[in-house]
Design a protein around this motif. Sequence first.
Motif, PDB file in Angstrom:
ATOM      1  N   PRO A  41       0.799  -1.234   0.000  1.00 45.07           N
ATOM      2  CA  PRO A  41       0.000   0.000   0.000  1.00 45.07           C
ATOM      3  C   PRO A  41       0.829   1.281   0.000  1.00 45.07           C
ATOM      4  CG  PRO A  41       0.030  -0.977   2.178  1.00 45.07           C
ATOM      5  CD  PRO A  41       0.666  -1.985   1.256  1.00 45.07           C
ATOM      6  N   GLN A  61      -6.010  -1.396   5.789  1.00 43.01           N
ATOM      7  CA  GLN A  61      -4.657  -0.833   5.871  1.00 43.01           C
ATOM      8  C   GLN A  61      -4.619   0.419   6.749  1.00 43.01           C
ATOM      9  OE1 GLN A  61      -2.028  -2.254   4.954  1.00 43.01           O
ATOM     10  NE2 GLN A  61      -2.683  -3.773   3.448  1.00 43.01           N
ATOM     11  N   VAL A  98       0.980   5.607   3.556  1.00 47.81           N
ATOM     12  CA  VAL A  98      -0.176   4.743   3.311  1.00 47.81           C
ATOM     13  C   VAL A  98      -1.463   5.547   3.420  1.00 47.81           C
ATOM     14  CG1 VAL A  98      -1.503   2.795   4.219  1.00 47.81           C
ATOM     15  CG2 VAL A  98       0.982   2.609   3.977  1.00 47.81           C
TER      16      VAL A  98
END
Length: 373
Positions: free
Chosen positions: A102, A131, A141
């Motif tokens: 990610p 995530q 991220v």
Amino acid sequence: MGKTSCFNDPNRGGSFSARATCVPCSTRAKYGLLYALLLSTVLLAQRSAAPVSQWEAQLAKQPDNIDLRSNLIREYFRLSRQDPGAEQARVVHVLWMVTHRPEASVMGEPTVTVSRPGEGYDAVEKAWLVQVNKPGVTPQVLANAANFFRPLDLARSFELLAKARELEPKNQMWTVMLGEMYAFQIVGITALNQNGLPVGVDPSKTDSRLTERIKAELFASKDAELVVAVASALQVRGAIAASMTGRQAEIAALAEELLKRAQSLDPRNPRWHGVLAQFYAQQAEYATGERRTTYVRKAMAEFTAGAAIDPAAATAFPPSRYTRIAVEAGELDKAQASAERCLAQIATLQFKDAAIHDCNLILGRVALRRGDL
């Protein structure tokens, strides 16, 4: 009625919305430079077909090869304008990247967004929520997730980037990205191509309650960094989008107001004088006659004010823009000093040949003005 051109076709350029804005040819003629830039990037993207089958075969042997997977995402994004099957393949690769990598740079590109609700969007959304809710999630991220949510859930993008700023307040990247998010809403950008340039605008967004609330918050904000980030975004991609709807003057005026707001928050900071000076210099490039003269004077006044607060700040001004303004304003000594300083520091500059050319050109203009040539 004049001819029009639609830039927000859902199957062209990765549209964020099915609503289209048709741009009159007269508008395109008026802002020819911006449309030339836009058109050149779109044509560049329409290159010959990449060896997708070869990349897929290689990826089957090297499933963790991020470069291959990134290339496939970008190419499927381009092909999806004509091929629904390419869109399905792209979403599969995007989902893998969200799950496994990610933080990858490709996840911050327009090519990884999903512009319509449905199974594909739901699957990628679910993966991103996993995530961003992990303990120890990184700002990168969060920013990549914000990029994904931008087309359909802008409020969530704001929240994610705000959290990234909290985790890493000294990293200007998150401020810049948040500023762009605000700017996109203000000008109504609904679509970006794979090069990140606007190819779709929804004019109704510019008059929405959310847009008015954002403007009010910015003018009440004490966050000078964010205010400047929004103003800067309005001058670049925001200006392109505004030209598509004939609102360039309105958006330029808003950018100027925001820059003045930042300056009022921290009047002794030479940086804000510099950014306002560069704004006026940019406006001068597109103006003529008395309007150009006015912008030149304003730019020179801001450059001078910044240097008066901190003489060292003058060395941070972009030489090419500063020296041109100084020449036009009749400040020949300042223009010459800046050009000579640029040449003395040439070894530290990234684009040496262009800098040498610009500085020597300015010195030539100074000599011409003085009658030395």
